[in-house]
Design a protein around this motif. Structure first.
Motif, PDB file in Angstrom:
ATOM      1  N   PHE A 123      24.393 -35.228  10.051  1.00  9.36           N
ATOM      2  CA  PHE A 123      24.504 -34.141  11.027  1.00  9.36           C
ATOM      3  C   PHE A 123      25.566 -34.477  12.073  1.00  9.36           C
ATOM      4  O   PHE A 123      25.938 -35.632  12.264  1.00  9.36           O
ATOM      5  N   ARG A 124      26.016 -33.416  12.778  1.00  8.89           N
ATOM      6  CA  ARG A 124      27.171 -33.559  13.674  1.00  8.89           C
ATOM      7  C   ARG A 124      26.814 -33.761  15.135  1.00  8.89           C
ATOM      8  O   ARG A 124      27.689 -34.037  15.965  1.00  8.89           O
ATOM      9  N   GLY A 125      25.556 -33.547  15.470  1.00 12.62           N
ATOM     10  CA  GLY A 125      25.107 -33.668  16.857  1.00 12.62           C
ATOM     11  C   GLY A 125      23.665 -33.210  16.926  1.00 12.62           C
ATOM     12  O   GLY A 125      22.999 -33.098  15.895  1.00 12.62           O
ATOM     13  N   ALA A 126      23.200 -32.923  18.149  1.00 12.57           N
ATOM     14  CA  ALA A 126      21.831 -32.432  18.334  1.00 12.57           C
ATOM     15  C   ALA A 126      21.877 -31.132  19.119  1.00 12.57           C
ATOM     16  O   ALA A 126      22.732 -30.969  19.990  1.00 12.57           O
ATOM     17  N   LEU A 127      20.977 -30.217  18.792  1.00 10.74           N
ATOM     18  CA  LEU A 127      20.803 -29.012  19.602  1.00 10.74           C
ATOM     19  C   LEU A 127      19.350 -28.958  20.033  1.00 10.74           C
ATOM     20  O   LEU A 127      18.439 -28.975  19.198  1.00 10.74           O
TER      21      LEU A 127
ATOM     22  N   PHE B 246      25.743 -32.991  22.366  1.00  9.43           N
ATOM     23  CA  PHE B 246      24.382 -32.488  22.617  1.00  9.43           C
ATOM     24  C   PHE B 246      24.488 -31.052  23.097  1.00  9.43           C
ATOM     25  O   PHE B 246      25.113 -30.783  24.119  1.00  9.43           O
ATOM     26  N   TYR B 247      23.896 -30.133  22.347  1.00 13.29           N
ATOM     27  CA  TYR B 247      23.959 -28.703  22.711  1.00 13.29           C
ATOM     28  C   TYR B 247      22.688 -28.362  23.465  1.00 13.29           C
ATOM     29  O   TYR B 247      21.588 -28.449  22.910  1.00 13.29           O
ATOM     30  N   LEU B 248      22.820 -27.958  24.727  1.00 12.35           N
ATOM     31  CA  LEU B 248      21.676 -27.553  25.548  1.00 12.35           C
ATOM     32  C   LEU B 248      21.494 -26.045  25.398  1.00 12.35           C
ATOM     33  O   LEU B 248      22.149 -25.261  26.072  1.00 12.35           O
ATOM     34  N   HIS B 249      20.604 -25.668  24.490  1.00 14.43           N
ATOM     35  CA  HIS B 249      20.372 -24.246  24.181  1.00 14.43           C
ATOM     36  C   HIS B 249      19.256 -23.690  25.074  1.00 14.43           C
ATOM     37  O   HIS B 249      18.334 -24.414  25.426  1.00 14.43           O
ATOM     38  N   PRO B 250      19.310 -22.409  25.413  1.00 13.51           N
ATOM     39  CA  PRO B 250      18.289 -21.836  26.298  1.00 13.51           C
ATOM     40  C   PRO B 250      16.895 -21.719  25.709  1.00 13.51           C
ATOM     41  O   PRO B 250      16.701 -21.701  24.501  1.00 13.51           O
ATOM     42  N   ARG B 251      15.934 -21.603  26.624  1.00 13.46           N
ATOM     43  CA  ARG B 251      14.576 -21.142  26.344  1.00 13.46           C
ATOM     44  C   ARG B 251      14.068 -20.491  27.625  1.00 13.46           C
ATOM     45  O   ARG B 251      14.684 -20.630  28.690  1.00 13.46           O
TER      46      ARG B 251
END
Ligand code: GRE
Ligand code: ZN
Length: 327
Positions: A122-126, A161-166
């Protein structure tokens, strides 16, 4: 343009599909469900049609972050990362993966991160914002000291590191009471995620780990417009900053953050992001299946900007950041 790469592109599985009730009208749920479950059929056809060469896929929000039991979170992340790896293996030329991580247990998150980057490629984390833990659903933000070893590993691996919303937890959403239309992508997602990003910046994390790369969607969740004021309010009073970071937060925003166009297909907003961070730190994305690939691509391809910048934002910034290779 051809060859675009998308970085906020979600999938789900039939047994791990968050009911995004309220996001779309009830009679559109079947459509959303079929979009999110599909990887190799309609998604790929749309990518072909609108000039997307690749998606780095991620599990839909809130995903692992809303599982309060740590062992369950660890097991579920493993299982879904394995599923994603199988899908990527079918078309590695078109799909790559982001790790979903059990942040409930920072040591386990490190183990899973290493497995995903190493064994699964994998290329990173989300990660979907804060993580819930325990029966009283403590909200864990990643500026907390327990996450420093995790961040050290992210930096060491050179993995973005992708900081995705919630959405915020109900107990923290009092301001939205009676105004539920403000939840989700309308407003609450962005506000919650922008505060989380500011917490990371203010914690001194990027003084300790200057090599970290953090992605945010939706052209930065409002931060490009607001970051100057974070550092410069009431400047006449000459009060020292109350946060722990050594520098103004805009410095970290410019050096450690990368913003994607996911779900925010508006040229003045894109120009604000480029003005603040530079064209090297802005990247194309759609936010499929919650937003449309055609809308994202037709807008981006027609934005009045230099072809050099379009190429960076549409493709080459992602190739560099995620070490994808290619022309
Ligand atoms: C998103 O990823 O942008 C999203 C969700 C869930 C609901 C709506 C939405 O993850 O836009
Ligand atoms: Zn998204």
């Amino acid at each position: 343009m051809d060859g675009k790469i998308g970085l906020e592109e979600h999938f789900g599985t039939a047994d791990f599909l968050h009911d995004s009730e309220g996001v779309v009208p009830a009679d559109r749920w079947d459509e959303l469900k079929s979009r999110i479950l599909d990887i190799h059929d309609r998604r790929l056809r749309l990518m072909d049609e609108y000039g997307m060469e690749m998606m780095i896929l991620s599990l839909t929000s809130p995903g692992i972050q809303e599982i309060p039991d740590a062992p369950t979170a660890i097991e579920t992340a493993r299982r879904l990362n394995d599923y994603l790896a199988e899908q990527v293996a079918k078309r590695p030329d078109r799909f790559q993966g982001f790790a979903a991580l059990p942040m409930q247990d920072p040591d386990a998150a490190c183990v899973e991160l290493e497995r995903c980057i190493g064994a699964l490629g994998f290329r990173g984390a989300l990660v979907n914002g804060f993580t819930e833990l325990g029966a009283d659903r403590e909200a864990l933000y990643y500026d907390m000291p327990r996450y420093r070893p995790f961040w050290a590993l992210m930096e060491q691996l050179g993995a973005p590191f992708y900081l995705h919303p919630r959405n915020p937890l109900p107990r923290n959403a009092g301001v939205y009471e009676g105004q539920e239309w403000l939840m989700g992508p309308t407003w609450a997602f962005g506000s919650e995620t922008a505060v989380h990003a500011l917490r990371l910046m203010g914690s001194g994390l990027f003084d300790e780990h200057p090599g970290l790369a953090i992605l945010m969607g939706h052209l930065g969740e409002g931060l490009p417009y607001s970051i100057w004021r974070v550092d410069h309010h009431n400047a006449w009073a000459k009060a020292p900053p109350k946060h722990k970071a050594k520098r103004g937060l805009r410095d970290y925003f410019q050096e450690n953050f990368y913003l994607t166009t996911s779900g925010n297909f508006h040229t003045p907003t894109l120009m604000c992001a480029i003005a603040e961070l530079g064209a090297d730190h802005v990247l194309f994305s759609t936010d499929w299946p919650f937003e449309n690939i055609d809308q994202a691509a037709l807008w981006f391809d027609a934005v009045d900007m230099s072809e050099g910048d379009r190429r960076k934002i549409g493709r080459t910034n992602a190739q560099k950041l995620f070490k994808l290779g290619g022309d």
